[in-house]
Design an enzyme around this catalytic site. Structure first.
Site: not given
Ligand code: HEM
Ligand code: NAG
Ligand code: NAG
Length: 324
Positions: A63, A68, A71, A73, A77, A195, A243
């Site tokens: 994430r 990174d 924002v 590129g 940052s 996700h 999972t």
């Molecule tokens: C499509 C739009 C996206 C939205 C609206 C979004 C939003 C979020 C939100 C709200 C969380 C939970 C953060 C928290 O509660 O602290 C999350 C977690 C996460 N997101 Fe996204 N996300 C998006 C796309 C992506 C993309 C493109 C990636 C990576 C390629 C990504 C990877 C992750 C990962 C791996 C987590 C879990 C992080 C952790 O457990 O520390 N997400 N995301």
């Protein structure tokens, strides 16, 4: 809604064309081989240790790369600390109390500088490679990371607030947000597949439990109302898919069963004839295709507006710009 999506799709296509024309493409996965052959094995070793100690760290590092790159590129940052004289991105709305893994990046940077006997590997490249190694450490597909990014000497809290999509976004806004980064609707569906890993805090899915029950599976809603009450417990965690420490297609399967945790997740599947509905069905049923197409989308994400050549710098300490 269909018209809105069709329009957003058109915008996405146009934006992708425009930005590819200007991008300074990184094409070289062997950038450090001559100057420091130990660089990539060192990054992988520290990532593997960190993920073994805490599997969620792999999700957090992935994430970090996304936040990174979205924002201005992939320029490191997000790693700059706030000071009394400088406001960076760490306390922007999408990152505050949420982005994590900064100390793992510090450990990697120290280990890489020691292995290379010098400061040659940029923090932005470290984040990009750590994301790939995290995916692999949790069972996902590998790929060559294009290298040669340099580190920004600036950061923007305003851009971080405005450029990273919010979990409250509807499909049209998700698509146009990705288009603004030169990424397509298919990239949106694929990269949301990240996700398959990690967790969300209650504050980001509470509305799903109390106000969007029509699009959320009843038994999942019931199970989550305990850990995520109507008030309080903002930071309590729930897994984004069944999972959260295994990279698989389970995320898409969840969407088919109305079990997407975030509003933005479930927006990709409404059970109808929409383009994203078709893609979600396809990737839920074809894990090999998901793994193959996901890494191609990762390379596109990883290549967003890098600083190259003599732009920016190679930071000594990922948390602050070099003096000069
Ligand atoms: C499509 C739009 C996206 C939205 C609206 C979004 C939003 C979020 C939100 C709200 C969380 C939970 C953060 C928290 O509660 O602290 C999350 C977690 C996460 N997101 Fe996204 N996300 C998006 C796309 C992506 C993309 C493109 C990636 C990576 C390629 C990504 C990877 C992750 C990962 C791996 C987590 C879990 C992080 C952790 O457990 O520390 N997400 N995301
Ligand atoms: C970014 O969002 C945060 C949290 O909502 C807010 O406190 C901050 O003022 C915003 N920063 C800018 C520069 O807009
Ligand atoms: C529930 O959703 C509606 C429509 O999106 C919104 O107007 C309302 O403020 C929400 N209520 C709560 C309690 O979040």
């Amino acid at each position: 809604m269909a018209a809105a999506v069709a329009f957003a799709l058109m915008v996405a296509t146009m934006a992708a064309t425009a930005s590819n024309a200007n991008a300074q493409l990184l094409a070289d996965p062997y950038f450090y081989d001559a100057v420091c052959p130990e660089a990539l094995p060192t990054i992988r070793r520290v990532v593997e240790q960190a993920v073994a100690a805490e599997p969620r760290m792999g999700a957090s590092l992935l994430r970090l790369h996304f936040h990174d790159c979205f924002v201005n590129g992939c320029d490191g940052s997000i790693l700059l600390d706030d000071t009394p004289f400088f406001t960076g991105e760490k306390n922007a709305a999408p990152n505050m109390n949420s982005a994590r893994g900064f100390d793992v990046i510090d450990r990697i940077k120290d280990a890489v500088n020691a292995a290379c006997r010098g400061n040659v590997v940029s923090c932005a490249d470290i984040v990009a490679v750590a994301a790939r190694d995290s995916i692999v450490a949790l069972g996902g597909p590998s790929y060559h990371v294009p290298l040669g990014r340099r580190d920004a000497r600036t950061a923007s809290q305003a851009a971080a607030n405005n450029s990273i999509p919010a979990p409250t976004f509807d499909l049209g806004r998700l698509v146009s947000n990705f288009a603004s980064h030169g990424l397509s609707l298919q990239d949106l569906v694929l990269l949301s597949g990240a996700h398959t890993l990690g967790f969300s805090r209650c504050t980001n899915f509470r509305d799903r439990l109390y106000n969007e029950t029509a699009t959320l599976d009843g038994s999942l809603a019931a199970a989550l109302r305990g850990p995520c009450p109507q008030t309080g417990g903002d930071d309590n965690l729930a897994p984004l898919d069944p999972t959260p420490a295994r990279f698989d297609g389970g995320y898409y399967g969840s969407l088919l069963r109305a079990r997407g945790l975030l509003h933005s997740d479930q927006q990709l599947f409404a059970g109808g004839l929409g383009v994203t509905d078709g893609l979600v069905r396809f990737y839920a049923a074809n894990d090999d295709a998901f793994r193959r197409d996901f890494v191609e989308a990762m390379v596109r994400l990883s290549s967003l507006s890098p600083l190259t050549g003599s732009s920016g710098e190679v930071r000594v300490n990922c948390r602050k710009v070099n003096y000069n």
